[in-house]
Design an enzyme around this catalytic site. Structure first.
Site, PDB file in Angstrom:
ATOM      1  N   ASP A  80      44.410 -12.049  -3.998  1.00 22.20           N
ATOM      2  CA  ASP A  80      45.567 -12.854  -3.608  1.00 22.20           C
ATOM      3  C   ASP A  80      46.744 -11.991  -3.165  1.00 22.20           C
ATOM      4  O   ASP A  80      47.406 -11.361  -3.987  1.00 22.20           O
ATOM      5  CB  ASP A  80      45.976 -13.733  -4.804  1.00 22.20           C
ATOM      6  CG  ASP A  80      47.098 -14.688  -4.440  1.00 22.20           C
ATOM      7  OD1 ASP A  80      47.291 -14.945  -3.235  1.00 22.20           O
ATOM      8  OD2 ASP A  80      47.769 -15.184  -5.360  1.00 22.20           O
ATOM      9  N   ASP A 285      48.703 -14.868   3.397  1.00 20.65           N
ATOM     10  CA  ASP A 285      48.297 -15.082   2.006  1.00 20.65           C
ATOM     11  C   ASP A 285      46.795 -15.301   1.872  1.00 20.65           C
ATOM     12  O   ASP A 285      46.294 -16.388   2.142  1.00 20.65           O
ATOM     13  CB  ASP A 285      49.071 -16.291   1.460  1.00 20.65           C
ATOM     14  CG  ASP A 285      48.725 -16.580   0.013  1.00 20.65           C
ATOM     15  OD1 ASP A 285      48.064 -15.746  -0.632  1.00 20.65           O
ATOM     16  OD2 ASP A 285      49.114 -17.651  -0.479  1.00 20.65           O
TER      17      ASP A 285
END
Ligand code: NAG
Ligand code: NAG
Ligand code: NAG
Ligand code: NAG
Ligand code: NAG
Length: 525
Positions: A80, A285
């Protein structure tokens, strides 16, 4: 049956002290002195580390298999770039021991960590860990430290969250700036420790998510693989956040300048409407499955290619699976990066075998999920876990896996730059260039000449990085600025927020239009 989940693992911003935080172009970037060719070492092995990432379409993300403790306990973590803490699921976490909670959250625990079984475990702070993500998931517990093995190397005594309360059964490997950790006591996180412990020379990694239909991608710590992209890397500044006049780096965001779409064969290129003279901050992201655009931009894009938004049931936007296969969307970012997203990467067939899950009002007999969504519609989705009052449209984009698969992305957290190039999908060869400590930023390396065909596996590169050029891009000259506002009132249903306001929203300058993170870990089954 759980067929496809959509996750959004951008950590919610907890700007506890400041009321206003701006994201603007960093105009104060120092001059690049120009890279010395001898600072690059081709095919280095000592200081670059590669981790294969499993492309789990049903799990909605890319998973690394790591090992924590002594002896090592295997953990599967979502990688992440939208958050900054690594955390693991406790062996006795509430979710793991309660079938009631497992039914409630539609998730169960796979790999867990037991500190009693590790000789190198240490408690850092009891109850110090508490994180919320924009999809409404979150976890809390202690901060601990233990050895962390990833990409064939070991980071010693890494501080991590140890989740004893969690609505997710899988831990997260957050690799963004330490400033965005979910604690006010900022600590050196995974990417910091990689550098501080001398494993890599500079806090940089390259992300290659690869084709939607490929089983795996990779992350390369400390290097760039010039066989994995096409043409030149284009470097751009990461947008700074400023709080009360002080600049800082919190998000891995760059400037999205424009978009075009080609709806199909023989059609003109359509320019997606952007707000006049405005740059859109776009967070790159990896922990978010789809990509989200401000409402006005999203509507212009959807109109141009015939995508349909289901405003009744899900808030999600769908597209005809049987539409033109040469549809594409092109994004222009930073100071000259152009990334083309072909239909194969943004028309997502996630309903195979579960057509009855498609909302009844969707006007396609064969519906696919579209890779781009409206940040406003998604947030007002009935599945949203976020208070509806904090939801409206925005001037902010979140580019998740449906964007990143088409790009090779180099994140440099030391020099605060990101470099992008078109991904060379399904590449089987490799030519790794180690990144050395340097104030001159990401080198403008040249990748392969064109997309390798899937049949070619010989994979020799004729334009590899050993001849990489040493030009650097100029500093940002644009003015775009938006303001991020931390709203103490916003809350996430069902989640405790024990520190700071706990949950952030973004707002356009002047706060006329509140822009929030959206929620909804949509489970399409
Ligand atoms: C993919 O993710 C789902 C949900 O987290 C999980 O149940 C499944 O085992 C994963 N599959 C693989 C191949 O890792
Ligand atoms: C682990 O250790 C803690 C305290 O050190 C103890 O309370 C707990 O019962 C132990 N659990 C197991 C499974 O050994
Ligand atoms: C990449 O490989 C997958 C199968 O592994 C295939 O479906 C896809 O078409 C390939 N992509 C390209 C661009 O060749
Ligand atoms: C890549 O960069 C080199 C050196 O700066 C330049 O000569 C070349 O034209 C560039 N190639 C492309 C495709 O832009
Ligand atoms: C901004 O900084 C000034 C001077 O450091 C300080 O007095 C003031 O309280 C700060 N304001 C906020 C909102 O943090």
């Amino acid at each position: 049956m759980r067929a496809a989940s959509v996750i959004g693992l951008l950590a919610l911003f907890s700007a506890s002290a400041s009321a206003f935080v701006e994201i603007g172009i960093n105009r104060l970037r120092s001059e690049h002195p120009g890279l010395q060719p001898n600072r690059l070492r081709s095919r280095a092995t000592a200081s670059t580390y590669i981790e294969t990432l499993v492309n789990n379409v049903t799990g909605g993300g890319y998973y690394a298999s790591v090992s924590v403790g002594t002896p090592g306990q295997t953990q599967t973590l979502v990688i992440d770039t939208g958050s900054s803490d690594v955390w693991v699921v406790a062996y006795d976490a509430d979710l793991c021991t309660s079938s009631l909670l497992q039914r409630k959250y539609g998730d169960s625990c796979s790999d867990t960590y037991n500190p009693n079984k590790s000789s190198t475990y240490k408690l850092v702070s009891s109850n110090g860990f508490d994180i919320s993500y924009l999809d409404g998931t979150g976890s809390s517990g202690d901060y601990i430290s233990d050895n962390f093995e990833v990409a064939g190397t070991t980071v010693k005594s890494l501080q991590m969250g140890y989740a004893t309360q969690t609505v997710r059964g899988t831990g997260i490997m957050g690799i963004s700036y330490s400033a965005s950790e979910s604690t006010e006591n900022i600590y050196p996180n995974l990417i910091d420790q990689f550098q501080e412990q001398g494993l890599i020379s500079t806090k940089a990694y390259s992300l290659y998510l690869n084709d939607f239909r490929s089983e795996s991608g990779s992350i390369l710590f400390g290097g760039i693989d010039t066989d994995k992209f096409i043409g030149n890397l284009s470097t751009m500044p990461i947008l700074q956040t400023t709080s009360n006049g002080t600049g800082s780096y919190s998000f891995l965001a760059v400037a999205l300048n424009s978009m075009t779409a080609i709806p199909g064969p023989g059609t003109d290129k359509y320019s997606v409407d952007f707000p006049s003279s405005q740059l859109i901050p776009a967070i790159l992201d990896s922990g978010t499955t789809l990509s989200y655009l401000p409402s006005d931009i999203a509507e212009s894009l959807f109109d141009s290619i015939g995508a349909y938004t289901d405003e009744v049931e899900t808030g999600y936007t769908f597209i005809d699976c049987d539409g033109p296969s040469d549809l594409s969307v092109t994004l222009s970012l930073g100071e000259g990066a152009t990334i083309v997203l072909p239909a194969s990467q943004i028309v997502l067939d996630v309903f195979a075998g579960i057509q009855d899950q498609i909302p009844t009002n969707v006007p396609f007999s064969n519906a696919c999920l579209f890779g781009f969504q409206d940040i406003g519609s998604a947030s007002s989705s009935s599945l949203s876990a976020i208070a509806a009052s904090s939801v409206s449209s925005s001037t902010y984009a979140l580019l998740g896996d449906t964007f990143l698969r088409s790009a090779y992305a180099v994140y440099d957290l030391t020099n605060n730059e990101i470099a992008l190039a078109q991904s060379n999908l399904n590449s089987t060869s490799s030519n790794v260039v180690e990144l050395e400590a340097s104030s001159s930023g990401i080198p403008t390396l040249t990748g392969v000449k064109s997309q390798q065909t899937s049949s070619s596996s010989s994979g020799s590169s004729t334009t590899g990085g050993s001849s990489g050029s040493s030009t650097t891009s100029g500093s940002g000259s644009s003015d775009g600025t938006v303001t991020v506002t931390a709203s103490p009132k916003a809350s996430v249903a069902g989640l405790s927020t024990s520190h700071g306001p706990g949950f952030g929203v973004l707002a356009a300058a002047g706060a006329a239009c509140v822009l929030s993170f959206f929620g909804g870990a949509l489970i399409l089954a």
